[in-house]
Every structure is written in structure tokens, then in C-alpha cells.
Design a protein around this motif. Structure first.
Motif, PDB file in Angstrom:
ATOM      1  N   THR A   1       0.821  -1.211   0.000  1.00 15.85           N
ATOM      2  CA  THR A   1       0.000   0.000   0.000  1.00 15.85           C
ATOM      3  C   THR A   1       0.853   1.258   0.000  1.00 15.85           C
ATOM      4  N   ILE A   2       1.919   1.303   0.796  1.00 14.36           N
ATOM      5  CA  ILE A   2       2.735   2.516   0.832  1.00 14.36           C
ATOM      6  C   ILE A   2       3.447   2.714  -0.503  1.00 14.36           C
ATOM      7  N   LEU A   3       3.865   1.627  -1.144  1.00 19.06           N
ATOM      8  CA  LEU A   3       4.500   1.753  -2.456  1.00 19.06           C
ATOM      9  C   LEU A   3       3.517   2.296  -3.487  1.00 19.06           C
ATOM     10  N   ALA A   4       2.280   1.796  -3.466  1.00 20.09           N
ATOM     11  CA  ALA A   4       1.274   2.267  -4.413  1.00 20.09           C
ATOM     12  C   ALA A   4       0.931   3.733  -4.177  1.00 20.09           C
ATOM     13  N   LEU A   5       0.794   4.128  -2.916  1.00 21.57           N
ATOM     14  CA  LEU A   5       0.472   5.515  -2.598  1.00 21.57           C
ATOM     15  C   LEU A   5       1.588   6.453  -3.046  1.00 21.57           C
ATOM     16  N   GLU A   6       2.835   6.091  -2.773  1.00 23.45           N
ATOM     17  CA  GLU A   6       3.957   6.933  -3.194  1.00 23.45           C
ATOM     18  C   GLU A   6       3.987   7.078  -4.717  1.00 23.45           C
ATOM     19  N   ALA A   7       3.694   5.981  -5.420  1.00 20.63           N
ATOM     20  CA  ALA A   7       3.717   6.031  -6.888  1.00 20.63           C
ATOM     21  C   ALA A   7       2.636   6.961  -7.421  1.00 20.63           C
ATOM     22  N   MET A   8       1.441   6.837  -6.888  1.00 20.14           N
ATOM     23  CA  MET A   8       0.346   7.675  -7.395  1.00 20.14           C
ATOM     24  C   MET A   8       0.550   9.145  -7.053  1.00 20.14           C
ATOM     25  N   LEU A   9       1.129   9.413  -5.881  1.00 21.28           N
ATOM     26  CA  LEU A   9       1.439  10.802  -5.541  1.00 21.28           C
ATOM     27  C   LEU A   9       2.449  11.375  -6.522  1.00 21.28           C
ATOM     28  N   GLU A  10       3.459  10.591  -6.880  1.00 22.84           N
ATOM     29  CA  GLU A  10       4.467  11.069  -7.829  1.00 22.84           C
ATOM     30  C   GLU A  10       3.857  11.295  -9.207  1.00 22.84           C
ATOM     31  N   VAL A  11       2.929  10.454  -9.594  1.00 24.03           N
ATOM     32  CA  VAL A  11       2.261  10.647 -10.886  1.00 24.03           C
ATOM     33  C   VAL A  11       1.492  11.960 -10.881  1.00 24.03           C
ATOM     34  N   GLU A  12       0.769  12.250  -9.808  1.00 22.01           N
ATOM     35  CA  GLU A  12       0.007  13.501  -9.757  1.00 22.01           C
ATOM     36  C   GLU A  12       0.934  14.709  -9.780  1.00 22.01           C
ATOM     37  N   ARG A  13       2.094  14.599  -9.187  1.00 20.25           N
ATOM     38  CA  ARG A  13       3.066  15.688  -9.267  1.00 20.25           C
ATOM     39  C   ARG A  13       3.520  15.897 -10.700  1.00 20.25           C
ATOM     40  N   SER A  14       3.570  14.812 -11.449  1.00 19.95           N
ATOM     41  CA  SER A  14       4.062  14.880 -12.820  1.00 19.95           C
ATOM     42  C   SER A  14       3.010  15.403 -13.790  1.00 19.95           C
ATOM     43  N   ILE A  15       1.758  14.932 -13.645  1.00 25.55           N
ATOM     44  CA  ILE A  15       0.727  15.274 -14.624  1.00 25.55           C
ATOM     45  C   ILE A  15      -0.293  16.273 -14.102  1.00 25.55           C
ATOM     46  N   GLY A  16      -0.289  16.521 -12.784  1.00 26.00           N
ATOM     47  CA  GLY A  16      -1.275  17.403 -12.191  1.00 26.00           C
ATOM     48  C   GLY A  16      -2.392  16.607 -11.535  1.00 26.00           C
ATOM     49  N   PRO A  17      -3.305  17.290 -10.858  1.00 25.88           N
ATOM     50  CA  PRO A  17      -4.396  16.604 -10.150  1.00 25.88           C
ATOM     51  C   PRO A  17      -5.224  15.737 -11.091  1.00 25.88           C
ATOM     52  N   ASP A  18      -5.604  14.572 -10.577  1.00 24.01           N
ATOM     53  CA  ASP A  18      -6.401  13.638 -11.356  1.00 24.01           C
ATOM     54  C   ASP A  18      -7.455  13.028 -10.438  1.00 24.01           C
ATOM     55  N   PRO A  19      -8.736  13.150 -10.761  1.00 25.79           N
ATOM     56  CA  PRO A  19      -9.788  12.678  -9.862  1.00 25.79           C
ATOM     57  C   PRO A  19      -9.701  11.200  -9.519  1.00 25.79           C
TER      58      PRO A  19
END
Length: 311
Positions: A168-186
Motif C-alpha cells: 500500500t505505501i508503495l502504491a500511494l507513493e507512486a500515485m502521488l508522484e504521478v500527480e506531481r508529474s501530470i497534475g491533479p487527477d480525480p
């Protein structure tokens, strides 16, 4: 002792983060110090160890912890600027030369089979600016693998339908990094909220059903954490995400306070066994600049009520 001065008497990878998160230096000074990570100290040493085939340690995922995957994860933690020419050259070699063993030549940024590994690849792809169909597919897969309890598990669905703190922590860190890269995503925001609730409902380290500590090792702080979960890693995630401090983190924050030594520093604890390119600190039980920096910024977030979006 002056803990800040002790932290600043360190490798550029620590210094620039202390300047940003502790001393509040100017943006230009922080950027100048960060640029040294690629040219001096630990960051430069790691970059120099990359093979002509693009790999580190002779492998894509193994041997732990000197393979390509784990070396790139460490470079991210050191704060290697993804926009630097040094990072660009290294990532180009990975993109062009590194594949997954036994997967028919599948490229590194295409990911593997397992949720944990794919989360690591996704966080690296987003951090090192590798957008495109490969990462889109990894993100879609990760979103589809979220379990009913809100977390993720690399053993699902074959062996377990219950989430794992590690995955879970790995998945959360990955998705946070993606949002930093592409911007907010619902869709990503909704998945992160469910994953965060999974951790918070368990106060970051306790069983939801019994209230017992799930693993005592989670209350000891490691660096680098590799694929392992611990309380400080979870708190760092919430801080980096800019989350409002939640009372369900209070006990975990108490653990951080409790690990602090009389001289104001935190020790290195529970180093995960495996190969290392070189030592960055003096070993378990000794004062740790990494854990001291991480603990200080987590406490500042909790007490100040605001997060710092680390890059």
C-alpha cells in the motif's frame, strides 16, 4: 549540540534537503546545492556505477539492494534532479538497454507482473519524467488492483484479498508522484484517499480488529526503506502529500518523539540486510542524518499543519 549544523556537515544530497525543509534557504541556494548531487558525493558515485548496458549491479530487480531498480530508487531519495543532464543520460541508458529478465525483453519502464515492483517502476517513471503509454498502462493496472479495504497487496488475488502495508505505501507513493508529474487527477485522488484511509484506520501500525501492533519492526526507522514499510515512511508520505495532520497519526508521531535521543538526533534502526554499493552512515544504533532529517520535517509538518511537497 547544534543538530542543524551537524546535518549541514554532510553530503549534498542531505544538505539541499536540510536547506529546503529545515533552514528555509532561498530557492536559488537550494537549487545550487541540489545540482551538486549529480556531480559530487553519493549521487555522483551511484551514477558512476551504472554499466554500459544501463544496469546497476548486473540486474534489473536483483541483486538487492544494488540492482537497477533499487539504485534508481535511492537516487530519487537523494534528490537527483530529474532535469539534470546527468540524470538524463542515465535514464536514457535504462530506457534503451534495461529489460525485465524472463519477460521476453519487456522494457524497464513497462513494468513487471507484481504490484510492488510495478509501483516502484511507476514512481521512478513519474519522477524521472518518463510519461507515455507504458506508464499509463502501469497506472491503469495499479488503479484496477486496489482492494475492497482500500489498500493493495502484491499477493492478490491468488493468495490474499486483504491489503498489505508494504504494498500500500508503495502504491500511494507512486500515485502521488504521478500527480506531481501530470497534475491533479480525480481517479488518482480517489484511490489515494481510500489507501490513506486504510493506513489511518489502523493508526499506521495497528491491527484494525485487535488494536495490537502488527509488526514491531514497523516502529523502527530504516534508511533507505527499500520495499519495506515503517511508521516514519508512512508519516513522510502524508507530509509530502500535504495532508492535514490527522489525530489517528498522533500515536505514530509519539513514536517519532520517543526515538529522539537526548542530543536531539535520531538513530539508524533496522537496516534491511542485503548488498549495498557503499555505506552512507555508521550503522544501526548510531546517529543518522537521514532519519534525523526525516523525523524533523515530519514533526514540523505535524506541529505546523502544512506539508512540504518534496521533489
Amino acid at each position: 549540540m547544534d543538530v542543524t549544523e551537524w546535518l549541514l556537515d554532510a553530503d549534498p544530497s542531505i544538505r539541499w534537503q536540510v536547506m529546503r525543509d529545515v533552514t528555509g534557504a532561498s530557492a536559488d541556494a537550494i537549487a545550487a546545492e541540489r545540482s551538486r548531487v549529480a556531480r559530487e558525493g553519493w549521487g555522483a558515485r551511484l551514477l558512476s556505477l551504472q554499466g554500459d548496458d544501463g544496469r546497476w549491479g548486473g540486474g534489473t530487480y536483483s541483486p538487492k539492494w544494488v540492482s537497477t531498480t533499487y539504485t534508481l530508487l535511492l537516487l530519487r531519495l537523494l534528490g537527483l534532479d530529474p532535469e539534470s543532464s546527468e540524470a538524463g543520460r542515465a535514464i536514457e541508458r535504462v530506457r534503451e538497454g534495461v529489460t525485465w529478465e524472463g519477460r521476453g525483453g519487456k522494457p524497464f519502464f513497462g513494468g513487471e507482473r507484481e504490484t510492488c515492483v510495478n509501483s516502484m517502476v511507476l514512481v521512478l517513471g513519474a519522477y524521472f519524467r518518463q510519461p507515455g503509454p507504458l506508464l499509463d498502462a502501469l497506472l491503469e493496472r495499479l488503479l484496477g488492483e486496489q482492494l475492497e479495504d482500500g489498500g493493495w497487496n502484491c499477493q492478490a488475488p491468488r493468495r490474499s484479498h486483504r491489503a498489505s502495508f508494504n504494498t500500500t505505501i508503495l502504491a500511494l507513493e507512486a500515485m502521488l508522484e504521478v500527480e506531481r508529474s501530470i497534475g491533479p487527477d480525480p481517479a488518482i485522488a480517489a484511490a489515494r484517499a481510500r489507501g490513506e484511509a486504510y493506513l489511518l484506520e489502523r493508526r499506521l501500525f495497528r491491527s484494525r480488529s485487535t488494536g495490537e501492533v502488527i509488526r514491531p519492526s514497523w516502529t523502527r526507522f530504516s534508511f533507505p526503506p527499500q520495499w519495506h514499510y515503517d511508521v516514519l515512511r508512512a508519516l513522510e508520505y502524508f507530509r509530502a502529500a500535504g495532508a492535514e495532520p490527522d489525530e489517528r497519526c498522533d500515536e505514530a508521531i509519539g513514536l517519532v518523539h520517543g526515538r529522539r535521543r537526548a542530543d536531539g538526533r535520531w538513530p539508524l534502526q533496522h537496516t534491511h540486510p542485503g548488498l549495498r554499493h557503499f555505506e552512507m552512515e555508521d550503522g544501526d544504533g548510531k546517529p543518522s542524518r537521514w532519519n534525523t532529517l526525516r523525523a524533523l520535517r515530519v514533526l514540523a509538518w505535524h506541529e505546523g499543519g502544512s506539508g512540504i511537497a518534496s521533489r
